[in-house]
Scaffold this active site. Sequence first.
Site, PDB file in Angstrom:
ATOM      1  N   ALA B  12       0.835  -1.204   0.000  1.00 32.73           N
ATOM      2  CA  ALA B  12       0.000   0.000   0.000  1.00 32.73           C
ATOM      3  C   ALA B  12       0.873   1.258   0.000  1.00 32.73           C
ATOM      4  O   ALA B  12       0.923   2.004  -0.975  1.00 32.73           O
ATOM      5  CB  ALA B  12      -0.946  -0.008   1.203  1.00 32.73           C
ATOM      6  N   ARG B  23       6.741  10.679 -10.142  1.00 31.22           N
ATOM      7  CA  ARG B  23       6.129  11.778 -10.882  1.00 31.22           C
ATOM      8  C   ARG B  23       6.854  13.095 -10.624  1.00 31.22           C
ATOM      9  O   ARG B  23       6.944  13.949 -11.488  1.00 31.22           O
ATOM     10  CB  ARG B  23       4.637  11.911 -10.516  1.00 31.22           C
ATOM     11  N   SER B  40       0.904  -4.630  -4.349  1.00 31.52           N
ATOM     12  CA  SER B  40      -0.029  -3.531  -4.584  1.00 31.52           C
ATOM     13  C   SER B  40      -1.482  -3.977  -4.640  1.00 31.52           C
ATOM     14  O   SER B  40      -2.162  -3.820  -5.639  1.00 31.52           O
ATOM     15  CB  SER B  40       0.353  -2.831  -5.898  1.00 31.52           C
ATOM     16  N   CYS B  44      -7.756  -4.734   2.501  1.00 31.10           N
ATOM     17  CA  CYS B  44      -9.017  -4.463   3.188  1.00 31.10           C
ATOM     18  C   CYS B  44     -10.190  -5.074   2.446  1.00 31.10           C
ATOM     19  O   CYS B  44     -11.301  -5.165   2.984  1.00 31.10           O
ATOM     20  CB  CYS B  44      -9.241  -2.956   3.301  1.00 31.10           C
ATOM     21  N   VAL B  88      13.984  -8.399   1.806  1.00 29.19           N
ATOM     22  CA  VAL B  88      15.177  -7.704   2.292  1.00 29.19           C
ATOM     23  C   VAL B  88      15.581  -8.355   3.616  1.00 29.19           C
ATOM     24  O   VAL B  88      14.766  -8.443   4.546  1.00 29.19           O
ATOM     25  CB  VAL B  88      14.915  -6.205   2.470  1.00 29.19           C
ATOM     26  N   ASP B 292       1.580   0.388   8.095  1.00 26.08           N
ATOM     27  CA  ASP B 292       1.312  -0.467   9.255  1.00 26.08           C
ATOM     28  C   ASP B 292       2.522  -0.681  10.161  1.00 26.08           C
ATOM     29  O   ASP B 292       2.373  -1.230  11.254  1.00 26.08           O
ATOM     30  CB  ASP B 292       0.826  -1.851   8.785  1.00 26.08           C
ATOM     31  N   ASN B 314      -1.872   5.136   2.401  1.00 27.40           N
ATOM     32  CA  ASN B 314      -1.942   5.906   1.167  1.00 27.40           C
ATOM     33  C   ASN B 314      -1.573   7.360   1.384  1.00 27.40           C
ATOM     34  O   ASN B 314      -0.814   7.951   0.613  1.00 27.40           O
ATOM     35  CB  ASN B 314      -3.342   5.781   0.560  1.00 27.40           C
ATOM     36  N   TYR B 437     -27.893  21.363   4.147  1.00 27.33           N
ATOM     37  CA  TYR B 437     -29.252  20.930   4.445  1.00 27.33           C
ATOM     38  C   TYR B 437     -30.176  20.973   3.237  1.00 27.33           C
ATOM     39  O   TYR B 437     -30.264  21.981   2.549  1.00 27.33           O
ATOM     40  CB  TYR B 437     -29.864  21.818   5.540  1.00 27.33           C
TER      41      TYR B 437
END
Lengths: 567, 567
Positions: B12, B23, B40, B44, B88, B292, B314, B437
Site C-alpha cells: 500500500a 512523478r 499492490s 481491506c 530484504v 502499518d 496511502n 441541508y
Amino acid sequence: MPQQVVIIGGVALGPKAACRFKRLQPESNVIMLDRSPRISYGGCGIPYYVSGEVSDITGLQSTAFHMVRDPEFFRDIKDVDARSETEVVAIDRAAKTVTARHLPTGREDVIPYDKLVMATGSSPRKLPIAGVDLPGVHTVDSLEAAEAIKKSVSAGGVGSVAVIGSGFIGLEMAVAFADMWGLDVTVIELFDQILPGVTGPTLSTMARKHMEEKGVVFRLAEQVKAIEGDGKVERVVTDKGEVEADLVILSVGVVPNSGLAKAAGLDVSPRGGVIVDEFMRTSDPDIYAGGDCVEVKNLVTGQPMYLPLGSMANRQGRVIGDNLAGGASRFEGVVGSWCVKLFDLAAAGTGLTQAQAERAGFNAVTTHITAVDRAHFYPEHALVSLELVAERGTKRVLGLQGVGTMGDALVGKINTVAAMLPHKPTVADVSNVEVAYSPPFASAMDILNTVANAADNILSGQNKGISVTEFAALWDNAASGVHIIDCRENPQGGPLVEKHPGRWHNIPQGQLRGRLNEVPKDKPVVLMCNTGARSYEALVTLADAGFQNVVSVEGGMAAVKAAGVDV
Amino acid sequence: MPQQVVIIGGVALGPKAACRFKRLQPESNVIMLDRSPRISYGGCGIPYYVSGEVSDITGLQSTAFHMVRDPEFFRDIKDVDARSETEVVAIDRAAKTVTARHLPTGREDVIPYDKLVMATGSSPRKLPIAGVDLPGVHTVDSLEAAEAIKKSVSAGGVGSVAVIGSGFIGLEMAVAFADMWGLDVTVIELFDQILPGVTGPTLSTMARKHMEEKGVVFRLAEQVKAIEGDGKVERVVTDKGEVEADLVILSVGVVPNSGLAKAAGLDVSPRGGVIVDEFMRTSDPDIYAGGDCVEVKNLVTGQPMYLPLGSMANRQGRVIGDNLAGGASRFEGVVGSWCVKLFDLAAAGTGLTQAQAERAGFNAVTTHITAVDRAHFYPEHALVSLELVAERGTKRVLGLQGVGTMGDALVGKINTVAAMLPHKPTVADVSNVEVAYSPPFASAMDILNTVANAADNILSGQNKGISVTEFAALWDNAASGVHIIDCRENPQGGPLVEKHPGRWHNIPQGQLRGRLNEVPKDKPVVLMCNTGARSYEALVTLADAGFQNVVSVEGGMAAVKAAGVDV
C-alpha cells in the site's frame, strides 16, 4: 428574574429560540406571534409535498413522532404562548412594546417585552413584469401556496409547467412536477447555467444534463419579459421566445423581511438584511434577530452574506435562546454549505466557487476530478465529480462543490470540508484529512484527499489541467488546431481515432516514453484518459522530455461523458 | 540530481510513495521489493472477496480501470522497478545498502540506496495457545490466505466457523460467512463487548444485537485456551466451554513488522512501531517509514498511537513521495477514524471513546442520542445513534461514535467531526457546525448539531442523562426502586404501565406541569420518552418544580429497542 420575551415570527427560528429559552428559564413568559394561520413548519419540505412524497401537509408541521406543532402544542408541551394570524405592525423600542394585530378580528394589542426577537423571515422576490399576479402563477413560500399548487396539479388541468429561476427551489419544484406528476417542465434561467452562483460551469452542465435526460427542458440565458394568459396563465414570454405553461413557478430568490426592523430604526444592510453581531443581537441590545431576515458573516471572505436556509434558522435560534437567558453563545458566521437532490443526482457545495472567489478578490483556481467513490472493487460504487477552489500562492482552500449519484456520500465530503473552512485550511490539510475507511464506504485514498492532491499538482505547476468545459471549447473550434492524445489502452482510445482522423490520436500511457517522436512539438497537445490520472502521468512524462505546450483534461472521458460533450 | 530510492514493501504505502516520487523526479530510479508473489493490493477487500462480493481476486490488485498492478504494470506505466518474492534480509546504514534475497532462487543482491523507505507492514497477532497451526485455522493477512479461506468454504465442507476476536476484520469476516455463505458463525471475544476499544458499551450492544438478529452468535468475556482437532480444526476451547468449528479465523489484531528496522538500529517504540517524525522520517534521516509498521501521533491525546489502516498508508505514502523528492510535506498525525459495515448496519467513529479518554487522563462524559437522520417527513429516513465524548469543564470534544443503517450519512458525520478534532473543538463548535441541508439529506437541525446540543445540556447540568446501558442495569435490579415515568402520550406509554404495575408510570409530558403531585419526591425518578427529547423537557419541568433526584434516558425507547433491553 423572570422576563417577558416576544418573538415575531413562528416558522423556524422563532419556535427554536422560544423553546430553548423556555427550557433555560421556565419561569419566564414567551409570546410568539405569526401572521400566518399555521406556524412552525418545514417550508423546505414543500417540493416534497407537491411531489406527493410527503402525502399530508401536516407532516411538514409535525414532530418526528406525529404531534402537530400548532398553538395548542406550544401551550401544552412547550409552555409558549403562540398566536397565529397575528401580525406585528409596529415596535416601540423606547416603550419596549410591540403592537400586534389579530388579523381575523382586526383587534390590536400592545404587548410589552423585556427582550424581543425578530424572526420575520423572507419573501419571494417578485419580477417587475406583467402577469405575475395571474391565476396559475405561484411562488413557493407558504403551506397555503403549496396547497394551491398541489390542488391545481391534482385537479388534472395542468400539462405543462414553466419554472422561472434555476436555484434550489426552482429545480426541486421542477423535479417534483416532472418526476412524480409526469408534466412537461421547462426551466427558464437568466444566467447561462443552472444553479448560478453556487456551482461552476462544468458541474452545472453535468447537473443540467442529468435533468435533461429525465425530460426537463432548460432555456438558459433567457430573460422573462411577461407572463400572459386570458384570465389564467397560458404562456411565459421571454426575450427569445415563448414557453407555453398551464402553471408557472416563480423562484428567483427571496428577500429578507426587514421592513419592521427598519421602521423601528434597527440597522439594516444595503441589501436588506437585519444586521446582527456574533450574539445574534441587532443594533438594539434588547432585540435579537435571526433566520431569513438577517445577514451573517461569511467566514471564508469575512464579508456579510445572505444565506436563507432553515438549518441556519435552527442553529441561530438556539444561540438566541441561550442569550435571551443571559448566556453568551456565539454564532460566528457561515461558510455557505448547500445540497440539493435532482432526480438521482445530488449536487452540493460549501465555501466559494471560482466566480465567487474572484469577486471576493482571490486569485483562485479550480481543480476538477471525476473519480470512483468507494473502493472500486466494492460492488456498489459510482463516479463523483468534485471541484476544489483554492487560492494561488497560499494554496488556501476556498470552496468545494460536487455532483454525484451517491448523495449521502457526497454531502458527507462537503460537510467535512465545510468543517475545516473556518480554520483557513490549505490544500495539504485536505490532502491529509482523515476520512474513515473501509471498502463499503470509501477508497483507501478518499476522493477528498484525491481532489486536494490534484489541486496541489495544479497549484505547484506539476500538472496543467483544463476543465472539460475548456476542452469542449477547444474541441468545438477546429481552428484551435489542438492535437488530442488519448492515453488509454487502444481498445478504449481506438474508436475515436477512427472517428476523428488527424484530430484524435492514441498513445497508451505505458507506451508514451517509447513513442515521444509521435508527439508534435509545434502545436498544443491535449492529453485525455479515463479520469485524468493517466493523462497527468503522461503530462509528467512529456514535461520531463521537454514538451511545454501540453495540458491534461481534468476528469478525462468520464467528465466528458457526464457533461455531455459530443466527441 | 537523480537518486536511487529503495522501498521495502509493495502493498500500500510502498507503491504510493514510489509513484508519487517518480512523478516528481522522473529521472530518479526506484526499486520496490516485496517478499510476496503479489504486490499492490487492497488487503481491506479480503472479506469482500471471501463473501463473493468481489468475484475475482485480481479485482483487489487492479486499478479502477481493470489494469492489474503487477511488476510489469509498475515497469511500463509507473517506471518503477518492482520485484516480488524478494525479501530484504539486512540493511547496512553505513554503506547505504540493503541485501535482498530472491526467494525462489535464494540469490542475494546488495542494492545501494540514496534514500530508503520502510513499508514493511504488519503481521497478524498470534495467540500463544495450542492448535493455532492446525489446518483450517486462518489469519486474514494476504491474498494467499484469502484464497485458502475461500477455497475451503467453496469446497462445501465448512458448516460452522469460529471467529476469534471482534475487531473490524473479525466482524467483517463473520458477516461474509453468515451473510453470503449462510454458515453458522460464532464470534469469541475476550472483552465483554464487541468492537472493544473503539465503541462504548451501548453502541457496541446495538451493533451486536443487529448481528445476532442476522444469526451470528457471540460469546463475550470468554478466553480462548486452545484450538483442537484431529488433523484439522474441529473446535475452539475456551475458559467457559467449547465452540464446534470447521474453520477458525484468528483476528486478534496485528503487530508492526519492525524487526528489520530494529536490527538496523532505527528507533522503535516499546510497542513495536517504527518511530517517525512529522515528515515520516525515521531516526536515520535517509530512511523514511510509514503504513502499518509505524506509530503516529494521536492528535487528540498528543500521544503515540498505532493505527494500521490502508487509508493511512496511502496518505503517508504521498507525503513520503514528496519528501524523497526534496519536499517538506508533513503528516501531523491522526485522530483515529474508522468505519465498518455489519450487514445492514454501519458503525463508525473518530477520536476517543469514554474509556480511551479516561485512560488518556480526561475527565470525560459521553452523551448518547438516538434520533431520526434526515427531515423526518422525508420518506426515506432512519434512526441513528450517536455518542459524543467530551471533557467536563472545558467542554472540549474528544470523540464521536455512531451506528445506523444509513451508512454513508453516518460516515459523513464522523468525517465532519474528525476534520474538526485537530483544532480542539468545543461542544459549541459542533452545535454550530454547518451541515448542508435539504430534506433528502439532513434535518434542519442536523443530528450532529443535536448531539452537541444534548452534550451541552448534560455538561452544563441542564439535563441529567443516563445511557440505556445504565437504564438496563437499574431496570434489571428491582432493588434499585426506581420510579419510571413514561412521558409519551398514553397510547405509547400505556401498555408498559399495564405490564409493569407499580414500576412503570405514564404522565404525558404536556400534562406533567398539572400532575406534579403524582411524582414521588422520595425515590429516584427515571424519565422515558421516544428518543430522549421529551423526557429532557420533563426533567426541566421537574427541576423547575424542585425535584432533584431525576434522570432522563438518553435515546429513550428508540435506544431501548435498538439495544435490545427487555422491558
